[in-house]
Design an enzyme around this catalytic site. Structure first.
Site, PDB file in Angstrom:
ATOM      1  N   CYS A 115       0.803  -1.236   0.000  1.00  0.00           N
ATOM      2  CA  CYS A 115       0.000   0.000   0.000  1.00  0.00           C
ATOM      3  C   CYS A 115       0.833   1.282   0.000  1.00  0.00           C
ATOM      4  O   CYS A 115       0.332   2.348  -0.346  1.00  0.00           O
ATOM      5  CB  CYS A 115      -0.944   0.011   1.195  1.00  0.00           C
ATOM      6  SG  CYS A 115      -2.048  -1.396   1.227  1.00  0.00           S
ATOM      7  N   HIS A 246      -3.351   7.439   2.474  1.00  0.00           N
ATOM      8  CA  HIS A 246      -3.721   6.090   2.026  1.00  0.00           C
ATOM      9  C   HIS A 246      -5.079   5.762   2.649  1.00  0.00           C
ATOM     10  O   HIS A 246      -5.319   6.014   3.824  1.00  0.00           O
ATOM     11  CB  HIS A 246      -2.660   5.097   2.490  1.00  0.00           C
ATOM     12  CG  HIS A 246      -3.058   3.677   2.271  1.00  0.00           C
ATOM     13  ND1 HIS A 246      -3.587   3.239   1.077  1.00  0.00           N
ATOM     14  CD2 HIS A 246      -3.018   2.596   3.086  1.00  0.00           C
ATOM     15  CE1 HIS A 246      -3.856   1.955   1.166  1.00  0.00           C
ATOM     16  NE2 HIS A 246      -3.518   1.540   2.369  1.00  0.00           N
ATOM     17  N   ASN A 276      -9.836  -0.281   0.343  1.00  0.00           N
ATOM     18  CA  ASN A 276      -8.381  -0.145   0.271  1.00  0.00           C
ATOM     19  C   ASN A 276      -7.880  -0.700  -1.064  1.00  0.00           C
ATOM     20  O   ASN A 276      -7.825  -1.906  -1.255  1.00  0.00           O
ATOM     21  CB  ASN A 276      -7.753  -0.897   1.448  1.00  0.00           C
ATOM     22  CG  ASN A 276      -6.246  -0.770   1.492  1.00  0.00           C
ATOM     23  OD1 ASN A 276      -5.617  -0.344   0.523  1.00  0.00           O
ATOM     24  ND2 ASN A 276      -5.661  -1.155   2.612  1.00  0.00           N
TER      25      ASN A 276
HETATM   26  N1  COA Z   1     -17.834  -8.234  10.965  1.00  0.00           N
HETATM   27  C1  COA Z   1     -18.163  -8.475  12.241  1.00  0.00           C
HETATM   28  N2  COA Z   1     -17.260  -8.757  13.203  1.00  0.00           N
HETATM   29  C2  COA Z   1     -15.967  -8.779  12.836  1.00  0.00           C
HETATM   30  C3  COA Z   1     -15.536  -8.525  11.518  1.00  0.00           C
HETATM   31  C4  COA Z   1     -16.527  -8.250  10.566  1.00  0.00           C
HETATM   32  N3  COA Z   1     -16.237  -7.993   9.276  1.00  0.00           N
HETATM   33  N4  COA Z   1     -14.198  -8.612  11.474  1.00  0.00           N
HETATM   34  C5  COA Z   1     -13.767  -8.908  12.711  1.00  0.00           C
HETATM   35  N5  COA Z   1     -14.854  -9.019  13.536  1.00  0.00           N
HETATM   36  C6  COA Z   1     -14.861  -9.319  14.966  1.00  0.00           C
HETATM   37  C7  COA Z   1     -13.641 -10.086  15.416  1.00  0.00           C
HETATM   38  O1  COA Z   1     -13.785 -11.470  15.153  1.00  0.00           O
HETATM   39  C8  COA Z   1     -13.636  -9.777  16.893  1.00  0.00           C
HETATM   40  O2  COA Z   1     -14.552 -10.628  17.525  1.00  0.00           O
HETATM   41  P1  COA Z   1     -14.249 -11.260  18.972  1.00  0.00           P
HETATM   42  O3  COA Z   1     -14.116 -10.086  19.890  1.00  0.00           O
HETATM   43  O4  COA Z   1     -15.436 -12.103  19.212  1.00  0.00           O
HETATM   44  O5  COA Z   1     -12.962 -12.014  18.814  1.00  0.00           O
HETATM   45  C9  COA Z   1     -14.170  -8.359  16.982  1.00  0.00           C
HETATM   46  O6  COA Z   1     -14.819  -8.119  15.709  1.00  0.00           O
HETATM   47  C10 COA Z   1     -13.119  -7.311  17.220  1.00  0.00           C
HETATM   48  O7  COA Z   1     -12.025  -7.587  16.357  1.00  0.00           O
HETATM   49  P2  COA Z   1     -10.869  -6.542  16.161  1.00  0.00           P
HETATM   50  O8  COA Z   1      -9.891  -7.124  15.198  1.00  0.00           O
HETATM   51  O9  COA Z   1     -10.351  -6.097  17.500  1.00  0.00           O
HETATM   52  O10 COA Z   1     -11.678  -5.316  15.486  1.00  0.00           O
HETATM   53  P3  COA Z   1     -11.163  -3.933  15.055  1.00  0.00           P
HETATM   54  O11 COA Z   1     -11.980  -2.878  15.661  1.00  0.00           O
HETATM   55  O12 COA Z   1      -9.669  -3.818  15.195  1.00  0.00           O
HETATM   56  O13 COA Z   1     -11.512  -3.915  13.482  1.00  0.00           O
HETATM   57  C11 COA Z   1     -10.316  -4.167  11.439  1.00  0.00           C
HETATM   58  C12 COA Z   1     -10.919  -4.885  12.649  1.00  0.00           C
HETATM   59  C13 COA Z   1      -9.637  -5.196  10.561  1.00  0.00           C
HETATM   60  C14 COA Z   1     -11.451  -3.502  10.683  1.00  0.00           C
HETATM   61  C15 COA Z   1      -9.313  -3.090  11.920  1.00  0.00           C
HETATM   62  O14 COA Z   1      -8.453  -3.654  12.886  1.00  0.00           O
HETATM   63  C16 COA Z   1      -8.484  -2.511  10.827  1.00  0.00           C
HETATM   64  O15 COA Z   1      -8.987  -1.946   9.881  1.00  0.00           O
HETATM   65  N6  COA Z   1      -7.150  -2.572  10.978  1.00  0.00           N
HETATM   66  C17 COA Z   1      -6.244  -2.010   9.997  1.00  0.00           C
HETATM   67  C18 COA Z   1      -6.072  -2.959   8.864  1.00  0.00           C
HETATM   68  C19 COA Z   1      -5.494  -2.282   7.653  1.00  0.00           C
HETATM   69  O16 COA Z   1      -5.819  -1.184   7.350  1.00  0.00           O
HETATM   70  N7  COA Z   1      -4.630  -3.004   6.951  1.00  0.00           N
HETATM   71  C20 COA Z   1      -4.023  -2.528   5.773  1.00  0.00           C
HETATM   72  C21 COA Z   1      -2.933  -1.603   6.104  1.00  0.00           C
HETATM   73  S1  COA Z   1      -2.288  -0.922   4.629  1.00  0.00           S
END
Ligand code: COA
Length: 319
Positions: A115, A246, A276
């Site tokens: 990215c 980004h 993304n």
């Molecule tokens: N729908 C519903 N629940 C979801 C889900 C979805 N699409 N994806 C994850 N969950 C759940 C998880 O399983 C977890 O459940 P649990 O508590 O029962 O284990 C809960 O939501 C919380 O997960 P968590 O990973 O802590 O959520 P979050 O608030 O961090 O959101 C992302 C997850 C992936 C959206 C977020 O972490 C994110 O965007 N991170 C950056 C990733 C990124 O940008 N990567 C590219 C970089 S260039």
């Protein structure tokens, strides 16, 4: 003193759109959850007969047209992608052929920094222009990350999409690109990766991500690199007309701007409609801002991006 100026921008998004409701039919998720945690409402998915390079070709043609130059004037192609059509030849050579650029004195090569790739590619092309080696360069960011998605993994399949963006750079006496700032910390490699190598090809490999950990490091590093850019150029954040981040997650963008005390009204946002798009995300946001008239000649722009590696970077650009 020579600088690189952006004289043309272009973008391309595939026609097919996948909404959050569409995703809720595939994995256990909901529109509300995705919007709240990411700000994404829909994303574009390339068709089976499109490729990373074919998308890049459309974006590049639009950028060349906007630049008003003949394609034979392009002396270098730097293509940011982590999803080239083939292991080799690289995507840039395929793009050179697609664009009908026949001059062999037009080196064409890929940079794979996921990215953050576009910022790195821009920085490389900028060095060649500043040094006087190149007059016009084409810089492209394009990816097909949906080809690397495990569609049963709800934490990744909601985020990524496909697209392409491009700019034409020209040597000029006036800035232009003031500075670029690049960072890499390979110790974070395990937190976001796609396994796969020549021994395993062509077996299917998927994006593996510890989203929450990625999120936290991204906010810290993006804040730091923006501060570094302002400090290096001896300017205040008030001097920036548009922040072009980004587009990974609206919450990452909001947390970064909050940390910097930067107003969201001065941020070009595409994440809601595009998700993304990886290396395409910054040039696509730039192109949208230019074409809808928000970004005007003379505006001061700050690009920033974060990616697997981890790698991150920024560029301060007078448009
Ligand atoms: N729908 C519903 N629940 C979801 C889900 C979805 N699409 N994806 C994850 N969950 C759940 C998880 O399983 C977890 O459940 P649990 O508590 O029962 O284990 C809960 O939501 C919380 O997960 P968590 O990973 O802590 O959520 P979050 O608030 O961090 O959101 C992302 C997850 C992936 C959206 C977020 O972490 C994110 O965007 N991170 C950056 C990733 C990124 O940008 N990567 C590219 C970089 S260039």
């Amino acid at each position: 003193m020579k600088y690189s100026r952006i004289i043309g921008t272009g973008g391309y998004l595939p026609e097919k759109i996948l909404t959050n409701d569409d995703l809720a039919k595939i994995v256990e998720t909901s529109n509300e959850w995705i919007v709240e945690r990411t700000g994404i409402k829909r994303r574009h998915i390339r068709s089976p007969d499109e490729t990373t390079t074919s998308m890049a070709g459309i974006a590049a043609n639009r950028a060349i047209e906007a630049a008003g130059i003949d394609r034979s004037q392009i002396q270098m192609i730097v293509f940011a992608t982590c999803t080239p059509d083939l292991f080799f030849p690289n995507a840039a050579s395929t793009l050179q052929r697609l664009l009908g650029i026949t001059a062999t004195a037009c080196p064409a090569f890929d940079v794979n920094i996921a990215c953050s790739g576009f910022i790195y590619a821009l920085s490389i092309a900028d060095q060649y222009i500043r040094s006087g080696m190149v007059e016009h360069a084409l810089v492209v960011g394009a990816d097909s990350l949906t080809r690397l998605i495990d569609w049963s993994d709800r934490s990744t399949c909601i985020l990524f999409s496909d697209g392409a963006g491009a700019v034409v750079l020209k040597a000029d006496d006036k800035p232009g690109i003031y500075s670029t700032h690049l960072h890499t910390d390979g110790s974070y490699g395990d937190l976001l990766h796609v396994k796969g190598d020549v021994y395993n090809a062509p077996s299917c490999q998927y994006i593996n991500m510890q989203g929450n950990a990625v999120f936290k490091v991204a906010v810290t590093k993006l804040g730091e690199v923006v501060e570094e850019t302002l400090r290096f150029n001896n300017i205040d954040k008030e001097a920036i007309d548009w922040l072009i981040p980004h587009q990974a997650n609206l919450r990452i963008i909001e947390a970064t701007t909050r940390r910097l005390g930067f107003p969201m009204e001065k941020v070009i946002l595409t994440v809601e409609d595009q998700g993304n798009t990886s290396a395409a995300s910054v040039p696509l946001a730039l192109d949208i801002g230019v074409r809808d008239g928000r970004i005007k000649p003379g505006n001061l722009l700050l690009f920033e991006a974060f990616s697997a590696g981890f790698a991150w970077g920024s560029a301060l650009v007078r448009y």
